[in-house]
Design a protein around this motif. Structure first.
Motif, short mmCIF file in Angstrom:
data_model
loop_
_atom_site.label_atom_id
_atom_site.label_comp_id
_atom_site.label_asym_id
_atom_site.label_seq_id
_atom_site.Cartn_x
_atom_site.Cartn_y
_atom_site.Cartn_z
N ARG A 56 3.49 -7.88 16.89
CA ARG A 56 2.55 -6.95 16.07
C ARG A 56 3.25 -6.73 14.70
O ARG A 56 2.57 -6.59 13.63
N LEU A 57 4.70 -6.66 14.64
CA LEU A 57 5.37 -6.49 13.42
C LEU A 57 5.00 -7.72 12.45
O LEU A 57 4.70 -7.47 11.35
N VAL A 58 5.08 -8.87 12.88
CA VAL A 58 4.80 -10.06 12.22
C VAL A 58 3.26 -9.96 11.55
O VAL A 58 3.28 -10.39 10.38
N ARG A 59 2.64 -9.65 12.71
CA ARG A 59 1.27 -9.81 12.19
C ARG A 59 0.99 -8.79 11.11
O ARG A 59 0.10 -8.88 10.19
N GLU A 60 1.21 -7.57 11.25
CA GLU A 60 1.27 -6.60 10.19
C GLU A 60 1.70 -6.80 8.98
O GLU A 60 1.38 -6.61 8.06
N LEU A 61 2.99 -7.44 9.04
CA LEU A 61 3.53 -7.98 7.67
C LEU A 61 2.47 -8.94 6.94
O LEU A 61 2.53 -8.91 5.88
N ARG A 62 2.32 -9.75 7.87
CA ARG A 62 1.23 -10.83 7.00
C ARG A 62 0.18 -10.37 6.57
O ARG A 62 -0.52 -10.61 5.53
N ARG A 63 -0.53 -9.22 7.26
CA ARG A 63 -1.55 -8.66 6.93
C ARG A 63 -1.40 -7.84 5.65
O ARG A 63 -2.21 -7.98 4.67
N SER A 94 -1.05 -10.60 2.66
CA SER A 94 -2.33 -10.94 2.19
C SER A 94 -3.13 -9.89 1.62
O SER A 94 -3.84 -10.25 0.66
N GLY A 95 -2.97 -8.53 1.93
CA GLY A 95 -3.77 -7.58 1.12
C GLY A 95 -3.23 -7.32 -0.06
O GLY A 95 -4.07 -7.03 -0.89
N ALA A 96 -2.02 -7.52 -0.33
CA ALA A 96 -1.31 -7.44 -1.67
C ALA A 96 -1.74 -8.52 -2.56
O ALA A 96 -1.94 -8.35 -3.78
N GLN A 97 -1.76 -9.66 -2.02
CA GLN A 97 -2.11 -10.81 -2.80
C GLN A 97 -3.70 -10.75 -3.30
O GLN A 97 -4.07 -10.83 -4.06
N GLU A 98 -4.44 -10.10 -2.34
CA GLU A 98 -6.03 -9.95 -2.53
C GLU A 98 -6.17 -8.74 -3.59
O GLU A 98 -7.00 -9.07 -4.63
#
Length: 109
Positions: free
Chosen positions: A34-41, A44-48
């Motif tokens: 869950r931590l890895v998925r949250e970091l990826r999210r 990607s949110g920061a990039q968007e």
């Protein structure tokens, strides 16, 4: 990753599995997932968000050209002082009596 090679990471995982035990290991593995998925999210949110704020020009930026490791401070200062690209020094072909030319070292700072 943090200066740890594959063998050291594997040893740390084995030690972690022994310390946590078989009953808590699945719980902590799920938390780590869950931590890895949250970091990826978040990434990607920061990039968007950055794309939205910078506009469509964001995709056209040449990031390798902006890499600070490529800059030569001597060249930058030389170009700034000469108001243009640096050119090799030109020595006069004839000297008048009494004039001496100082040697030019292009590598000197």
């Amino acid at each position: 990753m943090f200066g740890i090679d594959a063998e050291k990471l594997f040893v740390l995982l084995i030690i972690g599995a022994l310390v946590l035990g078989p009953d808590k290991l699945p719980e902590y593995a799920a938390k780590f997932g869950r931590l890895v998925r949250e970091l990826r999210r978040m990434a990607s949110g920061a990039q968007e968000q950055l794309r939205e704020e910078l506009g469509p020009e964001f995709d056209d930026i040449d990031w390798k050209r902006l890499d600070p490791r490529q800059y030569d401070p001597r060249r930058i200062i030389r170009e700034a002082l000469l108001d243009g690209p640096a050119q090799p020094p030109q020595t006069p072909s004839t000297k008048t009596r009494g004039e001496t030319a100082a040697p030019f070292d292009s590598e000197a700072t």
